[in-house]
Motif scaffolding. Structure first.
Motif, PDB file in Angstrom:
ATOM      1  N   LYS A 166       0.829  -1.201   0.000  1.00 15.38           N
ATOM      2  CA  LYS A 166       0.000   0.000   0.000  1.00 15.38           C
ATOM      3  C   LYS A 166       0.871   1.262   0.000  1.00 15.38           C
ATOM      4  N   SER A 167       1.946   1.204   0.753  1.00 21.44           N
ATOM      5  CA  SER A 167       2.829   2.366   0.828  1.00 21.44           C
ATOM      6  C   SER A 167       3.527   2.625  -0.503  1.00 21.44           C
ATOM      7  N   ILE A 168       3.962   1.564  -1.148  1.00 21.01           N
ATOM      8  CA  ILE A 168       4.601   1.717  -2.459  1.00 21.01           C
ATOM      9  C   ILE A 168       3.616   2.314  -3.456  1.00 21.01           C
ATOM     10  N   ASP A 169       2.376   1.854  -3.408  1.00 24.14           N
ATOM     11  CA  ASP A 169       1.341   2.382  -4.303  1.00 24.14           C
ATOM     12  C   ASP A 169       1.141   3.877  -4.059  1.00 24.14           C
ATOM     13  N   THR A 170       1.086   4.270  -2.788  1.00 32.37           N
ATOM     14  CA  THR A 170       0.932   5.687  -2.445  1.00 32.37           C
ATOM     15  C   THR A 170       2.116   6.502  -2.928  1.00 32.37           C
ATOM     16  N   LEU A 171       3.318   5.976  -2.750  1.00 34.22           N
ATOM     17  CA  LEU A 171       4.521   6.695  -3.185  1.00 34.22           C
ATOM     18  C   LEU A 171       4.534   6.882  -4.705  1.00 34.22           C
ATOM     19  N   ASN A 172       4.162   5.845  -5.428  1.00 32.97           N
ATOM     20  CA  ASN A 172       4.151   5.951  -6.894  1.00 32.97           C
ATOM     21  C   ASN A 172       3.107   6.951  -7.389  1.00 32.97           C
ATOM     22  N   LYS A 173       1.931   6.938  -6.773  1.00 33.29           N
ATOM     23  CA  LYS A 173       0.886   7.898  -7.156  1.00 33.29           C
ATOM     24  C   LYS A 173       1.329   9.330  -6.832  1.00 33.29           C
ATOM     25  N   ALA A 175       4.428  10.385  -6.572  1.00 31.39           N
ATOM     26  CA  ALA A 175       5.521  10.749  -7.481  1.00 31.39           C
ATOM     27  C   ALA A 175       4.976  11.272  -8.802  1.00 31.39           C
ATOM     28  N   ASP A 176       3.925  10.635  -9.312  1.00 37.77           N
ATOM     29  CA  ASP A 176       3.294  11.093 -10.555  1.00 37.77           C
ATOM     30  C   ASP A 176       2.681  12.478 -10.377  1.00 37.77           C
ATOM     31  N   ALA A 177       1.970  12.660  -9.249  1.00 37.88           N
ATOM     32  CA  ALA A 177       1.330  13.953  -8.986  1.00 37.88           C
ATOM     33  C   ALA A 177       2.374  15.047  -8.805  1.00 37.88           C
ATOM     34  N   CYS A 178       3.471  14.717  -8.143  1.00 40.16           N
ATOM     35  CA  CYS A 178       4.546  15.693  -7.938  1.00 40.16           C
ATOM     36  C   CYS A 178       5.163  16.116  -9.268  1.00 40.16           C
ATOM     37  N   LYS A 179       5.409  15.145 -10.123  1.00 42.99           N
ATOM     38  CA  LYS A 179       6.022  15.462 -11.415  1.00 42.99           C
ATOM     39  C   LYS A 179       5.150  16.422 -12.210  1.00 42.99           C
ATOM     40  N   LYS A 180       3.837  16.183 -12.194  1.00 44.11           N
ATOM     41  CA  LYS A 180       2.917  17.062 -12.907  1.00 44.11           C
ATOM     42  C   LYS A 180       2.937  18.482 -12.337  1.00 44.11           C
ATOM     43  N   ALA A 181       3.198  18.565 -11.032  1.00 41.14           N
ATOM     44  CA  ALA A 181       3.187  19.868 -10.355  1.00 41.14           C
ATOM     45  C   ALA A 181       4.554  20.540 -10.356  1.00 41.14           C
ATOM     46  N   GLY A 182       5.559  19.884 -10.929  1.00 43.11           N
ATOM     47  CA  GLY A 182       6.887  20.471 -10.949  1.00 43.11           C
ATOM     48  C   GLY A 182       7.648  20.324  -9.649  1.00 43.11           C
ATOM     49  N   VAL A 183       7.276  19.313  -8.864  1.00 43.90           N
ATOM     50  CA  VAL A 183       7.904  19.033  -7.574  1.00 43.90           C
ATOM     51  C   VAL A 183       8.535  17.647  -7.654  1.00 43.90           C
ATOM     52  N   THR A 184       9.582  17.404  -6.863  1.00 46.94           N
ATOM     53  CA  THR A 184      10.200  16.084  -6.812  1.00 46.94           C
ATOM     54  C   THR A 184       9.890  15.418  -5.478  1.00 46.94           C
ATOM     55  N   LEU A 185       9.399  14.196  -5.530  1.00 42.35           N
ATOM     56  CA  LEU A 185       9.128  13.426  -4.319  1.00 42.35           C
ATOM     57  C   LEU A 185      10.404  12.729  -3.857  1.00 42.35           C
ATOM     58  N   ALA A 186      10.585  12.655  -2.542  1.00 43.21           N
ATOM     59  CA  ALA A 186      11.697  11.899  -1.970  1.00 43.21           C
ATOM     60  C   ALA A 186      11.180  11.116  -0.763  1.00 43.21           C
ATOM     61  N   TYR A 187      11.924  10.092  -0.401  1.00 41.35           N
ATOM     62  CA  TYR A 187      11.547   9.293   0.776  1.00 41.35           C
ATOM     63  C   TYR A 187      12.655   9.361   1.819  1.00 41.35           C
ATOM     64  N   HIS A 188      12.266   9.616   3.066  1.00 45.45           N
ATOM     65  CA  HIS A 188      13.198   9.724   4.187  1.00 45.45           C
ATOM     66  C   HIS A 188      13.145   8.449   5.033  1.00 45.45           C
ATOM     67  N   ASN A 189      14.319   7.910   5.309  1.00 49.36           N
ATOM     68  CA  ASN A 189      14.401   6.661   6.062  1.00 49.36           C
ATOM     69  C   ASN A 189      14.649   6.865   7.554  1.00 49.36           C
ATOM     70  N   HIS A 190      14.268   5.831   8.316  1.00 50.43           N
ATOM     71  CA  HIS A 190      14.754   5.647   9.672  1.00 50.43           C
ATOM     72  C   HIS A 190      15.603   4.368   9.617  1.00 50.43           C
ATOM     73  N   LEU A 207      13.327   1.191  -3.262  1.00 51.26           N
ATOM     74  CA  LEU A 207      14.237   1.571  -4.334  1.00 51.26           C
ATOM     75  C   LEU A 207      13.887   0.893  -5.654  1.00 51.26           C
ATOM     76  N   SER A 208      13.509  -0.382  -5.576  1.00 54.50           N
ATOM     77  CA  SER A 208      13.286  -1.145  -6.805  1.00 54.50           C
ATOM     78  C   SER A 208      11.900  -0.951  -7.401  1.00 54.50           C
ATOM     79  N   ASP A 209      10.898  -0.714  -6.551  1.00 51.75           N
ATOM     80  CA  ASP A 209       9.510  -0.661  -7.022  1.00 51.75           C
ATOM     81  C   ASP A 209       8.972   0.748  -7.211  1.00 51.75           C
ATOM     82  N   THR A 210       9.857   1.737  -7.154  1.00 45.21           N
ATOM     83  CA  THR A 210       9.473   3.110  -7.489  1.00 45.21           C
ATOM     84  C   THR A 210      10.361   3.569  -8.646  1.00 45.21           C
ATOM     85  N   ASP A 211       9.889   4.556  -9.368  1.00 46.59           N
ATOM     86  CA  ASP A 211      10.603   5.067 -10.537  1.00 46.59           C
ATOM     87  C   ASP A 211      11.745   5.974 -10.091  1.00 46.59           C
TER      88      ASP A 211
END
Length: 308
Positions: A166-173, A175-190, A207-211
């Motif tokens: 579910k989280s990967i799906d949210t991140l991919n969606k 990322a697409d919305a960010c690209k359209k808006a001229g923003v870059t999505l990033a993920y922060h780890n613990h 890393l593997s399942d996101t663009d």
């Protein structure tokens, strides 16, 4: 006309220049990190920044920070302001707003975790927070409107295969919305993302399942060290993917964050590989310090010493 003499002369200059560069392979000329201004993640001041937002922002600028990464606020919005109002406040203090943190799914306190407290040990209430799963477009639009280049997912559920999917799906969606808006999505780890759950390492899956072209990573140097992972090896495996860093140290017992330069992390070695990582911005952070301004002052002074 480009003759033989010029060719020999220029070739010799290049050869000599190559020797000079090889001896300074970790210099700012190659890695360019010394030209990048130090940033601050405002979560370092969680629980106190809203007490005097203009005054605290002025103090941050006075210490020498130039870039800001914001986080969620107890007052809602951006520390009680709209995105444009907050951006104006930063600009008025010579600060540039580069990134904003949000969460990936509705917040829940981790099992066994203690509620956050302020420097005096008083509990800090955590208000309802908007998240990417339920409020994605609103969050993307808010940072895009203010011209903030990065939106960062600060955390997301990954403890089971279903949660991770579910989280990967949210991140991919997102990322697409960010690209359209001229923003870059990033993920922060613990550190938890590097532990195996259901036979998978969540960070590897992210890393593997996101663009890679749409979603970058914000590597937290403290937590990745706590997880026993070498940041430089991550850079080499995924060059150019780590646009953002959280720069904070960790104590020798690997228990928790420390101001930069007061723990065990070899920041010089990591910064020497900034070009490999693709780093664009780095932000000092210290989770729940006893004295936030003392911590960020120490970090700034030690960064100056380490990076020249």
């Amino acid at each position: 006309m480009y003759n033989r003499r010029k060719f020999i002369r220029d070739s010799g200059s290049l050869a000599i220049g190559g020797l000079v560069l090889s001896n300074k392979a970790t210099s700012a000329l190659l890695n360019n990190y010394k030209m990048k201004p130090a940033g601050l993640q405002l979560f370092t001041l969680f629980g106190i920044i809203e007490n005097d937002l203009p005054g605290n922002i002025k103090k941050i600028a006075g210490i020498g920070y130039k870039e800001i990464e914001s986080a969620f606020s107890r007052k809602g919005g951006f520390y009680g302001l709209s995105a444009k109002e907050f951006s104006t406040l930063l600009k008025d203090n010579g600060l540039s707003w580069k990134s904003h943190h949000v969460i990936g799914a509705p917040f829940r306190m981790p099992a066994g975790a203690k509620p956050p407290t302020d420097a005096n040990g008083n509990p800090i209430s955590i208000p309802p927070m908007k998240n990417l799963r339920d409020n994605m477009q609103e969050l993307v639009d808010s940072v895009a409107e203010a011209g903030v280049p990065y939106l960062v997912c600060a955390s997301t559920p990954y403890d089971t295969a279903e949660e991770l999917t579910k989280s990967i799906d949210t991140l991919n969606k997102t990322a697409d919305a960010c690209k359209k808006a001229g923003v870059t999505l990033a993920y922060h780890n613990h550190d938890g993302e590097f532990k195996t759950f259901d036979g998978k390492v969540p960070y590897d899956v992210m890393l593997s399942d996101t663009d890679a072209d749409k979603m970058k990573m914000e590597l937290d140097l403290c937590w990745v060290t706590k997880a026993g992972i070498d940041p430089v090896e991550l850079f080499k495996k995924h060059p150019g993917r780590f646009h953002l860093w959280h720069v904070k140290d960790i104590d020798k017992d690997m228990k928790g964050p420390q101001p930069v330069g007061t723990g065990i992390i070899d920041f010089k070695r990591i910064f020497d590989n900034a070009k490999v990582s693709g780093m664009k911005h780095y932000f000092v952070e210290h989770d729940m310090p006893k004295d936030a301004f003392a911590s960020i002052s120490t970090s700034m002074e030690n960064l100056k010493k380490m990076l020249g």
